[in-house]
Design a protein around this motif. Structure first.
Motif, short mmCIF file in Angstrom:
data_model
loop_
_atom_site.label_atom_id
_atom_site.label_comp_id
_atom_site.label_asym_id
_atom_site.label_seq_id
_atom_site.Cartn_x
_atom_site.Cartn_y
_atom_site.Cartn_z
N MET A 1 40.73 39.92 44.13
CA MET A 1 41.85 39.00 44.41
C MET A 1 41.33 37.62 44.79
SD MET A 1 45.00 40.37 44.33
CE MET A 1 46.00 39.93 45.71
N ALA A 2 40.24 37.61 45.57
CA ALA A 2 39.66 36.33 45.98
C ALA A 2 39.27 35.51 44.75
CB ALA A 2 38.43 36.56 46.86
N GLU A 3 38.70 36.18 43.77
CA GLU A 3 38.31 35.49 42.54
C GLU A 3 39.53 34.98 41.79
OE1 GLU A 3 35.20 34.57 43.03
OE2 GLU A 3 34.92 34.79 40.88
N ILE A 4 40.58 35.79 41.75
CA ILE A 4 41.81 35.38 41.07
C ILE A 4 42.41 34.16 41.77
CG2 ILE A 4 44.20 36.05 40.57
CD1 ILE A 4 43.15 38.97 40.29
N ILE A 5 42.40 34.21 43.11
CA ILE A 5 43.00 33.12 43.87
C ILE A 5 42.17 31.84 43.75
CG2 ILE A 5 43.46 32.36 46.26
CD1 ILE A 5 44.47 35.35 46.67
N ARG A 6 40.85 32.00 43.78
CA ARG A 6 39.99 30.83 43.59
C ARG A 6 40.28 30.18 42.22
NH1 ARG A 6 35.93 29.75 40.67
NH2 ARG A 6 35.64 31.90 40.01
#
Lengths: 223, 247
Positions: free
Chosen positions: A108-113
């Motif tokens: 999710m962190a990667e998606i949000i970034r």
């Protein structure tokens, strides 16, 4: 097949409930972790970005089954060895939720970034030029736009995580796959049981996709 | 413009480098209250960077910038407070895509507690009327033409009641037939006494509206003067060369 449903239907439905409960806990904390780590990875602070990168790479680099064993067995073992007390035990639900939250949180962190970076820098500049502080600009202007582009990827990740709950059968959590194994052991009807289980996952995921489509349409600007 | 008006923007020996690239070498400039300063020059000359230093969208690497006596290079300066008084209009409009026109205009005044919602809405509608877009209050940015977007962007900046307006090539991304409507709004603004710093390739606008024209190249101000001086008798050969190419 009808015998399985009539005899074990209730049991399987309860197990599906457990699967959903586990997924819900996992996803809830994954969203929080993903939001925090994702935003950290776009901040100016080197330390924040480094932390985010290490976290994401670490979690992504380890299979979830290993993470599950590590959290369920490894962490209490280490804790009790160091602290010298037999106090810490994690229930399968707790360990499973943490495991899902970390694993899904990293993705999710990667998606949000990526979502934040996909918003034109001009949006932030325009907000700042009006005198809005960084976090207000982020909250009012950048994030709402980022989240809109992120929704398909987030739903995709939700689906993956929902299915990944099946991995947590290895730590003995009574979710759908674990329960189905017991049903097969009792009835020897593998084909029927796994077909039913597969259909149950499929229905839940199709429903989730439907809801996602509605949400996506709702979030279109000016329609 | 009042020739004796006080200086509101003061820049001295400003330098700005990106890594090893020195974009602004040694810029000194004063802008008086109510003055319209037009900055022209070839691309890559540092015009936009200079403008962006004036509200600290770019951090300067050396020199001094003060806005109405407030030192922008001082880390302790609350830059947000300064920005509330310095409006900026961008080449690519940068309207907030997630909000309709009215909310674009109301966001900053309400969020920064300058005005309550009702006052802000009234003000916003007044501003929209001024730029001739009263009927677009509920439209979203993607439903507007380029010229309309830029007029909304100007109205949005004006809603903060700024003392200074910065324009960064406001017509460069527009279809030719839409340039006029944006320049018209800017002209009106100049006539009511707004202090403006305009980076542009619109020489007609520079000539007609500018109190002073500045020619930049290679990170330096090479020549400045009234529009007549610059356009009719440029002294620097680089200025002459540039004007020959664009006029």
């Amino acid at each position: 097949m009808t015998r399985i449903i009539s005899t074990y239907g209730r049991l399987l439905a309860t197990a599906m409930g457990q699967t959903l409960l586990l997924a819900l806990y996992g996803l809830f904390f994954a969203c929080i972790i993903g939001m925090i780590v994702g935003i950290m990875s776009v901040l100016r602070s080197r330390a924040c970005r480094a932390f985010a990168a290490v976290f994401v790479n670490l979690i992504r680099g380890v299979p979830m089954i290993v993470l599950a064993y590590f959290i369920f067995f490894g962490v209490p073992y280490l804790w009790n060895t160091i602290m010298g007390v037999g106090g810490l035990t994690l229930t399968a639900l707790q360990a499973g939720s943490i495991c899902l939250a970390l694993n899904c949180g990293a993705y999710m962190a990667e998606i949000i970034r990526a979502g934040i970076e996909s918003v034109d820098v001009g949006q932030m500049e325009a907000a700042r030029s009006l005198g809005l502080p960084y976090w207000r600009s982020m909250y009012r202007v950048v994030l709402p736009q980022a989240i809109r582009t992120m929704i398909p990827s987030i739903i995709n990740q939700f689906i993956i995580t929902l299915k990944d709950t099946s991995i947590l059968s290895v730590i003995g959590f009574p979710e759908l796959v674990n329960t189905a194994k017991n049903v097969v052991a009792a009835t020897f009807m593998s084909f029927q049981t796994w077909a039913i289980v597969g259909a149950m996952y499929l229905i839940v995921i199709l429903l989730l996709q439907r809801a996602a489509k509605v949400l996506e349409r709702r979030l279109k600007y000016g329609s | 413009m009042d020739r004796n008006a006080r200086s509101i923007i003061h820049v001295s020996h400003l330098k700005k480098s990106f890594k090893h690239l020195e974009v602004l070498k040694d810029i000194s400039l004063d802008v008086r209250e109510g003055e319209v300063v037009v900055i022209i020059g070839p691309s890559g000359s540092g015009k936009s960077t200079l403008l962006r230093c004036l509200n600290r969208l770019e951090e300067s690497s050396g020199g001094e910038i003060t806005i109405d006596g407030i030192d922008l290079t001082d880390k302790k300066t609350d830059i947000n407070k300064v920005r509330e008084r310095v409006g900026m209009v961008f080449q690519h409009f940068n309207l907030f895509n997630n909000m309709n026109v009215l909310r674009n205009l109301m966001l900053a005044p309400v969020d920064l507690k300058k005005q309550d919602k009702d006052t802000a809405r009234e003000e916003a509608l007044k501003m929209l009327a001024r730029v001739g877009l009263s009927d677009k209050a509920d439209a979203y940015p993607h439903q507007l033409s380029g010229g309309q977007k830029q007029r909304v962007a100007i109205a949005r900046a004006l809603c903060m009641r700024p003392d200074i307006m910065l324009f960064d090539e406001p017509t460069s991304a527009l279809d030719p037939e839409m340039v006029g409507e944006v320049l018209e709004v800017m002209k009106h603004l100049a006539h009511v006494g707004m202090t403006m710093v305009v980076v542009t390739h619109e020489m007609g606008f520079a000539r007609e509206v500018g109190d002073r024209v500045i020619f930049m190249d290679g990170g330096l101000i090479l020549e400045e003067g009234t529009p007549e001086e610059i356009f009719l008798s440029p002294k620097n050969p680089r200025t002459r060369d540039f004007l020959n190419k664009v006029l």
